[in-house]
Scaffold this motif. Sequence first.
Motif, short mmCIF file in Angstrom:
data_model
loop_
_atom_site.label_atom_id
_atom_site.label_comp_id
_atom_site.label_asym_id
_atom_site.label_seq_id
_atom_site.Cartn_x
_atom_site.Cartn_y
_atom_site.Cartn_z
N TYR A 50 0.80 -1.23 0.00
CA TYR A 50 0.00 0.00 0.00
C TYR A 50 0.83 1.28 0.00
CZ TYR A 50 0.98 0.38 5.00
OH TYR A 50 1.61 0.52 6.21
N ASN A 51 2.10 1.17 0.39
CA ASN A 51 2.92 2.39 0.47
C ASN A 51 4.35 2.13 0.01
OD1 ASN A 51 3.82 4.94 0.98
ND2 ASN A 51 3.70 4.79 3.22
N GLU A 95 2.39 0.37 -6.55
CA GLU A 95 1.41 -0.02 -5.53
C GLU A 95 0.57 -1.18 -6.07
OE1 GLU A 95 -1.25 3.05 -3.04
OE2 GLU A 95 -2.29 2.20 -4.77
N TYR A 112 -3.62 6.55 -7.20
CA TYR A 112 -3.28 5.54 -6.19
C TYR A 112 -4.60 5.00 -5.65
CZ TYR A 112 1.62 7.01 -5.96
OH TYR A 112 2.92 7.28 -6.26
N TRP A 168 -4.63 2.56 -2.58
CA TRP A 168 -4.55 2.15 -1.18
C TRP A 168 -3.97 3.25 -0.30
CZ3 TRP A 168 -7.80 -1.46 -0.95
CH2 TRP A 168 -7.95 -2.33 -2.02
CA LIG Z 1 -0.73 4.16 -1.18
#
Ligand SMILES: [Ca+2]
Length: 170
Positions: A47-48, A63, A125, A127
């Motif tokens: 997610y990051n 991602e 993006y 998440w």
């Molecule tokens: Ca993200």
Amino acid sequence: MLLSSPARARFLTALVAVLALVAPILLSAAPAQAAVKKPLDIVTIYYNPPGADHARNSLRTKEYIRVKNTSSSTLNLTGYTIRDSGPWKFTFAKGTKLKRGKTLTIRSGIGKTSSTTQYWGAPSYIWNNTGDTARLYNSKGKLLESCRYKGKRTKATKTYVRSTATTAYC
Ligand SMILES: [Ca+2]
Ligand SMILES: [Ca+2]
């Protein structure tokens, strides 16, 4: 039930014997049944990805969310969907087949579908870095899994799955 004392005693003895035999079978059968009920499993959400978020497709596509076929046969994922806690919805490409034990990676951003990777197809993006919930539905709209993460490094709790600074383990 009207049973005389000796009959009742024999009945109870027999009942206990049957339960002793059946209980371990029932207990051991539970996980196998769960696996059958949820043929497709969310494995991880990356997610990051390291570094700041930038409005560039080549960075957004780092991602991803990854799913795995945990059933005993090839799955046809036509009509299966994934949602985030916001407005985003991903629908697997029509005719998507996933062999048993194999994973499929669904990347944010825009890109070309392959046998191992698909894309949300949106210039965004998906998440949230601070926490989000991924929900996976089958073609009938039945919820197969809900994976909630808090963001950052977090131990698993009743509410949230375990996560590192980059990845949620669903
Ligand atoms: Ca993200
Ligand atoms: Ca899972």
